[in-house]
Design an enzyme around this catalytic site. Structure first.
Site, short mmCIF file in Angstrom:
data_model
loop_
_atom_site.label_atom_id
_atom_site.label_comp_id
_atom_site.label_asym_id
_atom_site.label_seq_id
_atom_site.Cartn_x
_atom_site.Cartn_y
_atom_site.Cartn_z
N ALA A 48 4.11 18.12 0.43
CA ALA A 48 3.56 19.32 -0.21
C ALA A 48 2.06 19.14 -0.46
O ALA A 48 1.60 18.07 -0.87
CB ALA A 48 4.27 19.57 -1.53
N LEU A 86 4.30 14.88 -2.89
CA LEU A 86 2.97 15.40 -2.57
C LEU A 86 2.34 14.65 -1.40
O LEU A 86 2.35 13.42 -1.37
CB LEU A 86 2.06 15.31 -3.80
CG LEU A 86 2.47 16.20 -4.99
CD1 LEU A 86 1.66 15.83 -6.23
CD2 LEU A 86 2.29 17.67 -4.65
N CYS A 87 1.79 15.40 -0.49
CA CYS A 87 1.15 14.81 0.70
C CYS A 87 0.13 13.74 0.32
O CYS A 87 0.10 12.68 0.92
CB CYS A 87 0.46 15.93 1.50
SG CYS A 87 -0.66 15.37 2.79
N PHE A 88 -0.68 14.05 -0.72
CA PHE A 88 -1.75 13.12 -1.05
C PHE A 88 -1.26 11.94 -1.88
O PHE A 88 -2.04 11.06 -2.23
CB PHE A 88 -2.92 13.86 -1.71
CG PHE A 88 -3.71 14.64 -0.70
CD1 PHE A 88 -4.68 14.02 0.08
CD2 PHE A 88 -3.46 15.99 -0.48
CE1 PHE A 88 -5.39 14.73 1.04
CE2 PHE A 88 -4.16 16.71 0.47
CZ PHE A 88 -5.14 16.08 1.24
#
Lengths: 125, 262
Positions: free
Chosen positions: B79, B140-142
């Protein structure tokens, strides 16, 4: 790879069975290119598909890819265990890593697919 | 090498479903042109884009993003909180060298961004997996690390395995095209709870943080140079002339059946 196996340009293989059905999977080349598989969605049994239509999706760490029907027909069986053991696609892509069984509308449709040599030429190009 | 130019569009902000529908149309355009196409765009309000098969339950359980609009991307990955990032979508036909080898497509775009950020003195690099990496399936992607993600050392510090991730991308491989979504983090997004804020260019003291358009311009220059092709800039929004088609396609991305597909 079995001699009678045919391939779609989109990297699915299809193998006719003695009972008139055909088993479908994805090639070892495709599995290697996808890398790090994390999720797979299979089609419902009974779904009717046209050649080239999506029959499912597979997700790797960085990509979602469609799986395509090599021929038109009805999905009569899916490898329900596969989404929970995706490593099978890498270890036995032409055996236990089968994805669906399809009842072809017209078995001769397989004649237009690539044979092993032509498929290997495609992926080498 | 291909003769098709690199087509570029600069688009205004739109909501999530419209952006996803426009990106699908971009893939069709790349197929029609026989060459790569990129569009840069904004979001009408801070929005969370979910990866193609991320469980919706993980989004609803993440209190830090509560209240933000949610859209599910067709592409993979984790995400992304859009609101303080430079968002792009790039599409290329499979007949193109990038499309034939999607990992090369991914690597080319990220490597070019490393070079661009270096022009502002930021030493970014492509992430190499290590034992100390956070979980690959973090929501979360990051918060994730995958091979090829862009990471950068903090100012004045030597690179470490825990350096912040500043750019992530993910693909959707279609029948005849590959579309890649990506996000360069310009700075922490204050629209979400502290636990979902990630350091970006601002926190790394990179002067480019306030110049997303300049970053993008230098980036496409390098991409085109690497391909040996010209750039075809478009002075109008990509959606112009396709508004109704995109509006219809956006309905799928608004549908709860799509958002809740997993």
């Amino acid at each position: 790879m079995a001699a009678e196996m045919k391939f779609a340009k989109s990297h699915e293989w299809i193998r006719p069975e003695e009972n008139g059905l055909a088993t479908v999977g994805i090639s070892s080349y495709a599995v290697e290119a996808l890398t790090d598989l994390v999720f797979m969605q299979l089609p419902p049994v009974g779904k009717k598909v046209k050649a080239g239509e999506s029959i499912g999706e597979i997700e790797s760490v960085k990509a979602v890819s469609d799986l395509y029907a090599p021929v038109s027909g009805e999905i009569v069986e899916v490898n329900a265990a596969l989404p929970n053991q995706l490593e099978t696609l890498g270890t036995d892509p032409y055996g236990a890593g089968w994805i669906v069984r399809i009842k072809p509308d017209d078995p001769s449709e397989m004649d237009s697919l690539l044979d092993r040599a032509a498929y290997e030429a495609q992926i080498a190009s | 090498m291909t003769a098709a130019s690199l087509a570029v569009w600069w688009d205004e902000a739109a909501d999530g479903p419209t952006n996803m529908a426009t990106d699908e149309r971009l893939a069709e355009e790349a197929d029609r042109r026989g060459g790569p196409a990129i569009r840069f765009y904004g979001w009408s309000s801070p929005t969370v884009s979910l990866g193609g098969f991320q469980p919706l339950a993980e989004a609803t359980a993440c209190s830090a993003i509560a209240g933000l609009p949610l859209v599910r991307r067709p592409s993979g990955g984790g995400a992304i909180i859009h609101g303080s990032d430079l968002t792009y979508a790039a599409a290329v036909p499979k007949s193109h060298p990038w499309g034939a080898r999607p990992q090369a497509f991914y690597d080319a775009l990220h490597a070019a961004m490393v070079e661009v950020l270096a022009t502002w003195g930021l030493e970014a690099r492509l992430h190499v997996p290590s034992a100390s990496d956070p979980p690959a399936d973090a929501f979360l992607c990051f918060s994730r690390r995958a091979p090829g993600d862009l990471v950068a050392a903090r100012p004045g510090q030597a690179p470490t395995p825990s350096d912040p991730k500043i750019m992530g991308s993910a693909q959707r491989r279609l029948g005849t095209t590959v579309i890649q979504h990506g996000s360069l983090l310009l700075g922490r997004c204050l629209a979400v709870g502290p636990e979902a804020r990630h350091d970006g260019l601002t926190e790394l003291s990179c002067a480019a943080a306030t110049l997303p358009r300049e970053i993008a311009s230098r980036w496409i220059d390098r991409l085109a140079g690497g391909l040996g092709v010209d750039i075809t800039p478009h002075g109008r929004a990509f959606a112009v002339g396709h508004e109704q088609e995109i509006a219809r396609a956006a309905e799928r991305f608004r549908d709860d059946r799509w958002t809740g597909r997993r």
